[in-house]
Write a protein that holds these residues in place. Structure first.
Motif, PDB file in Angstrom:
ATOM      1  N   ARG A   1       0.833  -1.210   0.000  1.00  0.00           N
ATOM      2  CA  ARG A   1       0.000   0.000   0.000  1.00  0.00           C
ATOM      3  C   ARG A   1       0.868   1.261   0.000  1.00  0.00           C
ATOM      4  NH1 ARG A   1      -2.666  -1.254   4.252  1.00  0.00           N
ATOM      5  NH2 ARG A   1      -4.211  -2.439   3.103  1.00  0.00           N
TER       6      ARG A   1
ATOM      7  N   GLN B   1       2.612   1.682  -3.382  1.00  0.00           N
ATOM      8  CA  GLN B   1       1.706   2.157  -4.433  1.00  0.00           C
ATOM      9  C   GLN B   1       1.537   3.667  -4.347  1.00  0.00           C
ATOM     10  OE1 GLN B   1      -1.974  -0.079  -4.247  1.00  0.00           O
ATOM     11  NE2 GLN B   1      -0.881  -2.038  -4.327  1.00  0.00           N
ATOM     12  N   HIS B   2       1.460   4.172  -3.125  1.00  0.00           N
ATOM     13  CA  HIS B   2       1.362   5.626  -2.961  1.00  0.00           C
ATOM     14  C   HIS B   2       2.632   6.314  -3.452  1.00  0.00           C
ATOM     15  CE1 HIS B   2       0.681   9.586  -1.379  1.00  0.00           C
ATOM     16  NE2 HIS B   2       1.710   9.480  -0.545  1.00  0.00           N
TER      17      HIS B   2
ATOM     18  N   VAL C   1      -1.815  14.110  -5.943  1.00  0.00           N
ATOM     19  CA  VAL C   1      -2.313  13.496  -4.712  1.00  0.00           C
ATOM     20  C   VAL C   1      -3.435  14.353  -4.120  1.00  0.00           C
ATOM     21  CG1 VAL C   1      -1.725  12.747  -2.372  1.00  0.00           C
ATOM     22  CG2 VAL C   1      -0.100  12.395  -4.239  1.00  0.00           C
TER      23      VAL C   1
ATOM     24  N   PHE D   1      -6.974   5.713   2.641  1.00  0.00           N
ATOM     25  CA  PHE D   1      -5.679   5.183   2.213  1.00  0.00           C
ATOM     26  C   PHE D   1      -5.776   3.682   1.967  1.00  0.00           C
ATOM     27  CE2 PHE D   1      -1.170   4.095   3.877  1.00  0.00           C
ATOM     28  CZ  PHE D   1      -0.649   4.071   2.584  1.00  0.00           C
TER      29      PHE D   1
ATOM     30  N   PRO E   1      -4.747   3.289  -2.168  1.00  0.00           N
ATOM     31  CA  PRO E   1      -3.430   3.654  -1.640  1.00  0.00           C
ATOM     32  C   PRO E   1      -2.796   4.870  -2.310  1.00  0.00           C
ATOM     33  CG  PRO E   1      -3.579   1.280  -1.933  1.00  0.00           C
ATOM     34  CD  PRO E   1      -4.789   1.867  -2.581  1.00  0.00           C
ATOM     35  N   ARG E   2      -3.221   5.220  -3.487  1.00  0.00           N
ATOM     36  CA  ARG E   2      -2.625   6.365  -4.169  1.00  0.00           C
ATOM     37  C   ARG E   2      -2.752   7.648  -3.352  1.00  0.00           C
ATOM     38  NH1 ARG E   2      -5.667   6.810  -9.653  1.00  0.00           N
ATOM     39  NH2 ARG E   2      -7.390   6.438  -8.184  1.00  0.00           N
ATOM     40  N   GLY E   3      -3.818   7.754  -2.573  1.00  0.00           N
ATOM     41  CA  GLY E   3      -4.058   8.970  -1.803  1.00  0.00           C
ATOM     42  C   GLY E   3      -3.130   9.166  -0.623  1.00  0.00           C
ATOM     43  N   GLY E   4      -2.502   8.085  -0.152  1.00  0.00           N
ATOM     44  CA  GLY E   4      -1.514   8.191   0.904  1.00  0.00           C
ATOM     45  C   GLY E   4      -2.076   8.317   2.307  1.00  0.00           C
TER      46      GLY E   4
ATOM     47  N   VAL F   1      -4.492  11.402   3.292  1.00  0.00           N
ATOM     48  CA  VAL F   1      -5.581  11.704   2.374  1.00  0.00           C
ATOM     49  C   VAL F   1      -6.776  12.338   3.081  1.00  0.00           C
ATOM     50  CG1 VAL F   1      -6.591   9.370   2.528  1.00  0.00           C
ATOM     51  CG2 VAL F   1      -6.986  10.782   0.493  1.00  0.00           C
TER      52      VAL F   1
END
Length: 283
Positions: free
Chosen positions: A141, A144-145, A157, A168, A172-175, A178
């Motif tokens: 995860r 991926q971020h 983001v 998240f 997971p891109r949002g970190g 998020v």
């Protein structure tokens, strides 16, 4: 609902019921809002919160970087979550309390007890996270971020966070920040302008601090073995809540009470009564 500043970060909290204080570290992974005690999985199924609030002063809160609590870009460790919980107890005027964690909330409970044993009457560790699959999934995860940041940049983001509602864990891109990006415009503006390389270092350092082992994270085994605190351990049994993580706490905590019950057998008919029985004996 109330809000208090702890270490410069807003913490949203709620107090339900009366009696001895029970500080409850929310379940839900990286989306640990206080509502999860009533809405998420086994916690909703067993209806444990209301019976607890009839006997105890239940102190619920959004963990930092989740829900309506704030956050700060830095290397986050279990001790940061401990500081938030301790600060909330101090704010409410409590020198000691029972501690309860669900899911990922079990790790800061263990870390809290290791750091401040004099403040802890007892612990309930309900479905502690841990196990090899949990660690591997968590690492994936975070990576991926970082890949998204590398490819698209920090502005992307912020845009992603503002365009949706996923946590998240869900995207997971949002970190890890998020939730704060979504609700705090000043935080988002500063986030977008920060040095991207320094940001990536903070993310990697957080990953290593929180997901450093194949068993239950939060405290070193030697720290746990020194504790003289009654603890009820209730096991989960899936990729995020390995039964081995619960057994680890049983092994390391001298006064552990391991409830050897399968998740499917944990119901509204037996869970609230078992929790109340344990807490009453530890009071």
């Amino acid at each position: 609902m109330s809000v208090v500043m702890i270490d410069g970060i807003e913490t949203r909290y709620e107090v339900r019921g009366r009696g001895e204080p029970l500080l409850m570290f929310s379940p839900g992974g990286f989306d640990a809002t206080l509502e999860k005690w009533s809405s998420l999985g086994v916690y909703a199924k067993t209806g444990m919160l209301e019976p607890l609030a009839e006997r105890f002063q239940c102190i619920l809160f959004d963990r930092r970087e989740t829900g309506a609590s704030g956050g700060r870009v830095e290397r986050i460790t279990w001790q940061h979550y401990v500081a938030q919980g301790k600060g909330l107890l101090v704010h409410l005027g409590h020198a000691r309390a029972h501690l309860m964690g669900g899911c990922m909330g079990c790790s800061p409970v263990a870390a809290f007890a290791a750091a401040h044993p004099e403040m802890v009457r007892s612990m309930v560790l309900y479905w502690p996270v841990g196990g090899a699959k949990y660690r591997i999934g968590g690492h994936q995860r975070f990576m991926q971020h970082l890949a998204f940041v590398q490819q698209e940049g920090l502005a992307a983001v912020v845009t992603l966070a503002r365009s949706g509602s996923k946590s998240f864990g869900e995207d997971p891109r949002g970190g890890p920040w998020v939730s704060v990006l979504r609700r705090d415009f000043a935080f988002a503006a500063a986030f977008e302008k920060q040095d991207v390389e320094r940001y990536k270092l903070a993310v990697l350092a957080t990953l290593r601090a929180l997901l450093d082992r194949d068993t239950a994270p939060g405290a070193e085994p030697e720290e746990l073995m020194r504790l003289d605190i009654p603890t009820l351990v209730v096991p989960g049994q899936d990729a995020s809540h390995a039964t081995s993580a619960a057994r680890y706490f049983q092994e390391c905590l001298p006064r552990s009470d391991y409830w050897d019950i399968a998740p499917a057998e944990q119901t509204a008919a037996n869970v609230p009564a078992r929790l109340l029985e344990f807490l009453a004996a530890a009071a």
